[in-house]
Scaffold this motif. Structure first.
Motif, PDB file in Angstrom:
ATOM      1  N   TRP A 157      35.786  43.998  54.454  1.00  0.00           N
ATOM      2  CA  TRP A 157      34.974  43.307  53.450  1.00  0.00           C
ATOM      3  C   TRP A 157      35.118  43.953  52.078  1.00  0.00           C
ATOM      4  O   TRP A 157      35.205  43.260  51.055  1.00  0.00           O
ATOM      5  CB  TRP A 157      33.498  43.306  53.871  1.00  0.00           C
ATOM      6  CG  TRP A 157      33.212  42.362  54.984  1.00  0.00           C
ATOM      7  CD1 TRP A 157      32.944  42.677  56.284  1.00  0.00           C
ATOM      8  CD2 TRP A 157      33.156  40.930  54.904  1.00  0.00           C
ATOM      9  NE1 TRP A 157      32.734  41.542  57.023  1.00  0.00           N
ATOM     10  CE2 TRP A 157      32.853  40.453  56.198  1.00  0.00           C
ATOM     11  CE3 TRP A 157      33.338  40.007  53.877  1.00  0.00           C
ATOM     12  CZ2 TRP A 157      32.732  39.100  56.490  1.00  0.00           C
ATOM     13  CZ3 TRP A 157      33.210  38.656  54.159  1.00  0.00           C
ATOM     14  CH2 TRP A 157      32.911  38.221  55.453  1.00  0.00           C
ATOM     15  N   THR A 173      36.395  42.411  48.191  1.00  0.00           N
ATOM     16  CA  THR A 173      35.698  42.515  46.909  1.00  0.00           C
ATOM     17  C   THR A 173      36.489  43.361  45.908  1.00  0.00           C
ATOM     18  O   THR A 173      36.429  43.119  44.700  1.00  0.00           O
ATOM     19  CB  THR A 173      34.289  43.105  47.100  1.00  0.00           C
ATOM     20  OG1 THR A 173      34.383  44.343  47.827  1.00  0.00           O
ATOM     21  CG2 THR A 173      33.399  42.136  47.876  1.00  0.00           C
ATOM     22  N   LEU A 209      29.691  48.044  50.206  1.00  0.00           N
ATOM     23  CA  LEU A 209      30.325  47.652  51.464  1.00  0.00           C
ATOM     24  C   LEU A 209      31.079  48.823  52.093  1.00  0.00           C
ATOM     25  O   LEU A 209      31.111  48.962  53.324  1.00  0.00           O
ATOM     26  CB  LEU A 209      31.283  46.481  51.220  1.00  0.00           C
ATOM     27  CG  LEU A 209      30.613  45.146  50.922  1.00  0.00           C
ATOM     28  CD1 LEU A 209      31.647  44.125  50.439  1.00  0.00           C
ATOM     29  CD2 LEU A 209      29.887  44.613  52.153  1.00  0.00           C
TER      30      LEU A 209
END
Length: 347
Positions: A222, A226, A266
Motif C-alpha cells: 500500500w 502512495t 502506511l
C-alpha cells in the motif's frame, strides 16, 4: 475494521490536513525575505495567509488531542522522547503567531524587520523538525520494555530523518511558492512562479530519495502505491508551474504532501512507534490504545463536530479566495493599530 484502526486512520488524516494547510503557511514565511522586496510586498505575502494561518494550526491541536485520547501510550512515549524537538517547534509556532499579530503595531522599519525575521525563523524551524520527527517515528527509536524512550537528542539526528527534514523543508517551500503564485498578482506572482521553478529540481531529488528509502526499508504494498502517487503528483506540479498553471500546480503539490504523508503512515502501520531496541517492545495500535469505550465516545464526538469544523474552514477559504497585490495595500500613514496579519482586501 476495529476502532483502533479507525482512529489510526483519522490521526493520519489530521496530520495530512495539517501538513497540506500549514505547509503553504510555512512556505510563505520562509519566502518572506526572498519575495518581499518592499513593505507593501511583504504585507501582501503575509495577507495571503493572514485569515487562515491560525485556523490551519487547529489541525495540529486536534491531531495531538486525538493521539492523547486514542493512543495515550503513544502520546506519552512520543512527547517524552521527542521533548526537545517538539518544544522547539512549539516555541517557533508561538514566536511566529506573535509576529503575525505584532509586526504592524508600530510604524517603524526596524520593528517590522525584527518581526519579519521572527516569522522566517518560526516557519523554517517546524518545516525541518516535523520531517525529522516523522522520519524517526517511521524508522524506530530506542524503546525499552516499559515503553519508555531510552535514546537522546543525537539518536534523532540520523541520516534518514535528516533527509526527511530536508524533504519537508523544500516541499513546504515549493508548496508555499505555488500558493503565492495562486493568491497574488503582478510581480510577486511572477517571482513566486520563478522561484518555484528554481527549487523544483532539489525538491524532486530529495523527495524521490526519501520515498525510495522509505519504501525499500520500511514499506508495504500500500505504501508503494502512495509513494508512486506522490512522485507523479510532484512531477505534474512542477510541470504545471512551468506552464503557468498555478492552480493545477498547487493542487499537485497538495496531493504530493497527502500521498507522501500517507506513505509514512502506511509504512508505520500497525506500529505507532517501532522500537529499534527490540521489535517486541514496539508500540502498536493495539498495545498503545485507549479502551474500546473511550474510542466509541471519541468516534461519536468526531462524527458530530468534524463536519462543522470543515464547513467553517472551507467557508473561510471561500471568503478570502481573491488574489491580492501591492495595489490592494493601503499606505501606512500613522502608527498601525491593526494586525500585520490582517487582510487588506475584501472578496
Amino acid at each position: 475494521m476495529q476502532l483502533v484502526d479507525v482512529w489510526f486512520t483519522l490521526i493520519a488524516i489530521l496530520w495530512i490536513g495539517y501538513f497540506v494547510l500549514e505547509g503553504f503557511d510555512f512556505g510563505v514565511g520562509i519566502l518572506l525575505p526572498v519575495l518581499g522586496r518592499s513593505e507593501a510586498e511583504r504585507r501582501v505575502l503575509i495577507n495571503t495567509i493572514g485569515p487562515v494561518w491560525d485556523g490551519n494550526e487547529v489541525w495540529l491541536l486536534v491531531a495531538g488531542g486525538a493521539t492523547f485520547a486514542a493512543f495515550p501510550e503513544w502520546y506519552a512515549t512520543l512527547f517524552s522522547g521527542f521533548y526537545l524537538p517538539l518544544l522547539i517547534i512549539l516555541v517557533c509556532l508561538i514566536i511566529r503567531g506573535v509576529a503575525f499579530e505584532y509586526r504592524g503595531k508600530v510604524d517603524d522599519v526596524s520593528w517590522r524587520a525584527r518581526w519579519d525575521r521572527a516569522i522566517f525563523i518560526g516557519s523554517i524551524g517546524p518545516a525541518i523538525l516535523w520531517g525529522v520527527a516523522f522520519g524517526n517515528i517511521v524508522r524506530g527509536v530506542p524503546i525499552d520494555k516499559n515503553k519508555e524512550f531510552t535514546g537522546n537528542l543525537f539518536t534523532l539526528l540520523n541520516p534518514f530523518s535528516l533527509i526527511g527534514g530536508l524533504v519537508t523543508l523544500t516541499l513546504f517551500t515549493l508548496h508555499g511558492a505555488v500558493f503565492l503564485a495562486l493568491k497574488t498578482k503582478g510581480d510577486i506572482r511572477e517571482r513566486a512562479m520563478a522561484i518555484a521553478s528554481r527549487i523544483s529540481p532539489v525538491v524532486v531529488l530529495l523527495a524521490v530519495v526519501f520515498l525510495v528509502w522509505t519504501q525499500a526499508k520500511y514499506g508495504s504494498g500500500w505504501s508503494a502505491a502512495t509513494a508512486v502517487i506522490a512522485a507523479i503528483a510532484l512531477l505534474i506540479g512542477v510541470a504545471a508551474n512551468r506552464a503557468g498553471r498555478e492552480g493545477l500546480a498547487f493542487l499537485m503539490t497538495a496531493l504530493t504532501i497527502v500521498a507522501a504523508t500517507a506513505t509514512l503512515f502506511l509504512a508505520l502501520y500497525p506500529d505507532v512507534m517501532p522500537s529499534s531496541t527490540n521489535a517486541a517492545y514496539s508500540l502498536t495500535v493495539h498495545n498503545a490504545s485507549s479502551t474500546h469505550y473511550t474510542l466509541k465516545i471519541m468516534t461519536f464526538v468526531a462524527v458530530v463536530f468534524t463536519p462543522i469544523v470543515l464547513i467553517y474552514q472551507g467557508w473561510t477559504y471561500w471568503v478570502f479566495r481573491k488574489r491580492i497585490g501591492v495595489s490592494d495595500i493601503p499606505a501606512v500613514t500613522e502608527p498601525a493599530a491593526r494586525s500585520g496579519a490582517e487582510t487588506a482586501t475584501t472578496p
